[in-house]
Design an enzyme around this catalytic site. Structure first.
Site, short mmCIF file in Angstrom:
data_model
loop_
_atom_site.label_atom_id
_atom_site.label_comp_id
_atom_site.label_asym_id
_atom_site.label_seq_id
_atom_site.Cartn_x
_atom_site.Cartn_y
_atom_site.Cartn_z
N CYS A 11 -22.27 -27.96 -19.05
CA CYS A 11 -20.85 -28.12 -18.74
C CYS A 11 -20.52 -27.10 -17.65
CB CYS A 11 -19.96 -27.98 -19.97
SG CYS A 11 -19.92 -26.37 -20.77
N CYS A 85 -19.33 -31.87 -15.82
CA CYS A 85 -19.73 -31.02 -14.70
C CYS A 85 -19.85 -31.81 -13.40
CB CYS A 85 -21.01 -30.25 -15.00
SG CYS A 85 -22.46 -31.25 -15.27
N CYS A 89 -25.09 -31.54 -11.29
CA CYS A 89 -26.36 -31.53 -12.01
C CYS A 89 -27.44 -32.15 -11.14
CB CYS A 89 -26.22 -32.31 -13.32
SG CYS A 89 -27.59 -32.07 -14.43
#
Length: 139
Positions: A11, A85, A89
């Protein structure tokens, strides 16, 4: 490399949702799953309300610290669970990704954090059923 399946929880701040998920995965898997967590912009400390909510269900995450997300940690994970997020990533072919849409517990009271915690637990239980083979039926 470990022969255990591995899960990474990501997160933004690595202070609430991902830490609660990692705590549940460690506890509910009994060590059968390698667990990592990280954040795209790690906070200075774990959300104290998340710590309290987890303590209520017998899981202590006080020793955990927010960690920065690295491509290496993603690459060696079997499944990467993202929680708000966005596109930060890193993507690696062969790694399974899931995005769990969960309310951010940051700045929330204990009642809301309990709701998020309980939703995370249910998702962890489902993920565990996929990652670990079911034990033989008891007679």
């Amino acid at each position: 490399m470990s022969d255990r399946p591995s899960a990474m929880f990501v997160c933004v701040h690595n202070a609430g949702r991902s830490q609660m998920a990692a705590g549940f995965m460690r506890e509910l898997s009994g060590g059968q799953v390698e667990v990592r967590s990280a954040g795209s912009m790690p906070a200075d400390q774990i959300n104290p309300v998340a710590v309290e909510a987890m303590r209520e269900v017998g899981i202590d995450i006080t020793a955990e610290r927010p960690k920065v997300l690295t491509p290496e940690a993603v690459e060696v994970s079997d499944v990467v669970i993202t929680m708000g997020c966005g596109d930060v990533c890193p993507y690696f072919p062969g790694v399974r990704y899931e995005d769990w849409v969960l309310e951010d517990p940051a700045g929330q009271g204990i009642e809301k954090v309990r709701e998020v915690r309980d939703e995370i637990r249910g998702r962890i239980e489902k993920l565990l059923a996929e990652l670990l083979p079911a034990p033989a039926e008891q007679a």
